[in-house]
Scaffold this motif. Structure first.
Motif, PDB file in Angstrom:
ATOM      1  N   UNK A 209      -8.503  26.534  -1.740  1.00  0.00           N
ATOM      2  CA  UNK A 209      -8.272  26.611  -0.291  1.00  0.00           C
ATOM      3  C   UNK A 209      -7.188  27.604   0.113  1.00  0.00           C
ATOM      4  N   UNK A 210      -6.795  28.515  -0.782  1.00  0.00           N
ATOM      5  CA  UNK A 210      -5.797  29.512  -0.392  1.00  0.00           C
ATOM      6  C   UNK A 210      -6.376  30.501   0.615  1.00  0.00           C
ATOM      7  N   UNK A 211      -7.599  30.956   0.399  1.00  0.00           N
ATOM      8  CA  UNK A 211      -8.218  31.919   1.307  1.00  0.00           C
ATOM      9  C   UNK A 211      -8.286  31.369   2.721  1.00  0.00           C
ATOM     10  N   UNK A 212      -8.680  30.122   2.837  1.00  0.00           N
ATOM     11  CA  UNK A 212      -8.749  29.476   4.152  1.00  0.00           C
ATOM     12  C   UNK A 212      -7.391  29.479   4.846  1.00  0.00           C
ATOM     13  N   UNK A 213      -6.327  29.193   4.087  1.00  0.00           N
ATOM     14  CA  UNK A 213      -4.979  29.153   4.661  1.00  0.00           C
ATOM     15  C   UNK A 213      -4.506  30.551   5.055  1.00  0.00           C
ATOM     16  N   UNK A 214      -4.863  31.558   4.271  1.00  0.00           N
ATOM     17  CA  UNK A 214      -4.489  32.929   4.603  1.00  0.00           C
ATOM     18  C   UNK A 214      -5.167  33.378   5.897  1.00  0.00           C
ATOM     19  N   UNK A 215      -6.450  33.089   6.038  1.00  0.00           N
ATOM     20  CA  UNK A 215      -7.158  33.463   7.267  1.00  0.00           C
ATOM     21  C   UNK A 215      -6.562  32.740   8.475  1.00  0.00           C
TER      22      UNK A 215
END
Length: 251
Positions: free
Chosen positions: A136-142
């Motif tokens: 879920x890092x990508x989701x948090x970055x977006x």
């Protein structure tokens, strides 16, 4: 099974649940590879359709904590009843506790991650815990890039303060607890041995904690700024305190 329970907590725990040291090395390699791929993929997806963000001059600190705690206890008990009107009970307990904590830190600048590119389809070490397909890092970055685009959060501003406002942090924690007990009992004419309480018991508590901190680099462009370094250190201290409190509660 009894021998396994007796030995639990009397030696340094193995990092792997089953297998030899080679299996432990493979486990650590799989976790590190998957975490690095998670960071690479997240950054590269952010820049897939845009040339610039506030992350351009930032870096990523990766802090991995692997904590394994093993506890074992032996609790024999005995009831002696020489007559139908008198019973004498006795019990004792011996316990042991061993904890192993391993830490691994790495640092990449966003520019380095963009040069590395996204991971290939076979690079990921698919599995459970920190080997999961999506942390879920990508989701948090977006989410944060969108907040910056709308002006709700001013990541690009030169904000200074004790808590390092220009920092993004993502923490993932997995905890797995394995426990078991065995109670062999004997019923003799005047004596009953281990009538109720567990005779041998064991517990293995495994915690995987990942902290990913993104923040500006220092003037050299190769190391984290003081705000980013302090934020990562504060998170690491928080993890250590939380693990100690959880261990005390489990006793």
């Amino acid at each position: 099974m009894a021998l396994m329970l007796v030995g639990c907590g009397t030696s340094v725990p193995e990092i792997q649940d089953i297998g030899d040291s080679a299996a432990g090395q493979q486990l650590v390699q799989a976790i590190v590879t998957n975490i690095t791929c998670e960071v690479q993929d997240g950054i590269n997806r952010i820049y897939k359709h845009r040339h610039s963000t506030f992350l351009d001059s930032w870096g990523v600190q990766i802090m991995l904590n692997l904590t394994i705690e093993e506890k074992g206890s032996v609790s024999p008990s005995l009831n002696y009843f020489p007559t139908t009107m008198f019973v004498l009970g006795a019990n004792g307990s011996v316990s042991s506790d061993a904890t192993r904590t391993d830490k691994l830190n790495s640092y990449y600048t966003v520019k380095e991650l963009l040069r590395l590119g996204p991971c290939g389809p076979t690079d990921r070490a698919h599995g459970t815990l920190l080997r999961a397909d999506d942390l879920k890092l990508t989701e948090w970055l977006f989410d944060n890039v969108t907040a910056s685009d709308t002006g709700e959060v001013r990541y690009g501003a030169d904000l200074k303060g004790p808590f390092g406002q220009n920092v993004i942090s993502h923490e993932v924690k997995f905890e797995v607890v394995l426990s078991g007990d065995i109670t062999p009992g004997w019923l003799l004419k005047y004596v009953s041995i281990n009538p109720t309480v567990p005779f041998l018991s064991a517990r293995r508590d495994k915690t995987h904690d990942l902290i990913i901190t993104l923040g500006p680099t220092d003037p050299s462009g190769t190391a984290p700024s003081p705000a980013a370094a302090n934020a990562a250190l504060a998170s690491d201290i928080g993890v250590a305190v939380g693990n100690n409190v959880r261990s005390l509660r489990a006793q």
